[in-house]
Design an enzyme around this catalytic site. Structure first.
Site, PDB file in Angstrom:
ATOM      1  N   GLY A  46       0.841  -1.188   0.000  1.00 59.40           N
ATOM      2  CA  GLY A  46       0.000   0.000   0.000  1.00 59.40           C
ATOM      3  C   GLY A  46       0.878   1.240   0.000  1.00 59.40           C
ATOM      4  CD  GLN A  51       3.392   5.634   2.765  1.00 57.77           C
ATOM      5  OE1 GLN A  51       2.429   5.091   2.223  1.00 57.77           O
ATOM      6  NE2 GLN A  51       4.353   4.942   3.343  1.00 57.77           N
ATOM      7  CB  CYS A  88       5.137   2.040   7.697  1.00 55.99           C
ATOM      8  SG  CYS A  88       4.717   3.555   6.816  1.00 55.99           S
ATOM      9  CG  LEU A  89       6.525   0.947   1.603  1.00 57.62           C
ATOM     10  CD1 LEU A  89       5.907   1.306   0.256  1.00 57.62           C
ATOM     11  CD2 LEU A  89       7.671  -0.047   1.423  1.00 57.62           C
ATOM     12  CG  HIS A 130      -0.566   1.215   7.311  1.00 58.23           C
ATOM     13  ND1 HIS A 130       0.372   0.777   8.216  1.00 58.23           N
ATOM     14  CD2 HIS A 130       0.098   2.036   6.460  1.00 58.23           C
ATOM     15  CE1 HIS A 130       1.543   1.321   7.928  1.00 58.23           C
ATOM     16  NE2 HIS A 130       1.403   2.084   6.849  1.00 58.23           N
ATOM     17  CD  GLU A 131      -1.361   2.392   2.764  1.00 58.14           C
ATOM     18  OE1 GLU A 131      -0.891   3.536   2.633  1.00 58.14           O
ATOM     19  OE2 GLU A 131      -0.660   1.399   3.057  1.00 58.14           O
ATOM     20  CG  HIS A 134       0.308   6.701   5.606  1.00 64.05           C
ATOM     21  ND1 HIS A 134       1.435   7.169   6.230  1.00 64.05           N
ATOM     22  CD2 HIS A 134       0.554   5.392   5.320  1.00 64.05           C
ATOM     23  CE1 HIS A 134       2.337   6.185   6.322  1.00 64.05           C
ATOM     24  NE2 HIS A 134       1.823   5.100   5.781  1.00 64.05           N
TER      25      HIS A 134
HETATM   26 ZN    ZN Z   1       2.705   3.265   5.793  1.00 66.91          ZN
END
Ligand code: ZN
Length: 167
Positions: A46, A51, A88-89, A130-131, A134
């Site tokens: 995702g 991000q 998480c990226l 999660h998204e 963000h």
């Molecule tokens: Zn994330």
């Protein structure tokens, strides 16, 4: 298409509340293509626009069943609980066991403005939560207990000091 650098922990864009998307379908199509390419390259399941430094309410995801996009999404239902080693990226290299609702349902729009709904348990429910976090400027660290968060921040700080030593 273009691969964007992924913003990481400490970048203020990750803490900002994203703005509603008002762009036309054509520019969103380009953005979504870039976001998907960036997500697959990372690789991740995702990716939310903040991000990549774009503070707008849009994310892409693919949990292995094909890509999907949500524009201006909102969580409309949550139930159960599930603990999952979440990463998480934007906080690369870390995974923490995080307890959240198991099932989530989100409502939003596709890039053309048609209403869409996605829902699911386990990984699907997790990605939606999660998204959308963000888009509210919230990282997974905020979902840790106070004590676990303190330890996580200490770990991140120590690791970054450690890597700076190798410069
Ligand atoms: Zn994330």
């Amino acid at each position: 298409m273009a691969i964007y650098p992924i913003r990481t922990f400490g970048d203020p864009v990750l803490r900002a509340t994203a703005a509603d998307v008002t762009d036309d379908a054509e520019s969103l199509e380009r953005l979504v293509a870039d976001m998907l390419e960036t997500m697959y390259e990372a690789p991740g399941v995702g990716l939310a626009a903040p991000q990549i430094g774009i503070s707008k309410r849009i994310f892409v995801a693919d949990i292995g069943e094909g890509p999907f996009t949500m524009v201006n999404p909102e969580i409309v239902d949550l139930s159960g609980t599930w603990t999952f080693d979440e990463g998480c990226l934007s906080v690369p290299g870390y995974y923490w066991p995080i307890k959240r609702p198991d099932f989530a349902k989100a409502r939003g729009f596709d890039i053309e403005g048609n209403p869409v709904e996605f829902e699911g348990e386990e990984l699907m429910g997790r990605v939606l939560q999660h998204e959308i976090d963000h888009l509210h400027g919230m990282l997974l660290l905020e979902r840790l207990s106070r004590r676990a968060k303190k330890q996580a921040l200490r770990d991140i700080r120590e690791d970054s000091v450690g890597s700076a030593g190798h410069l």
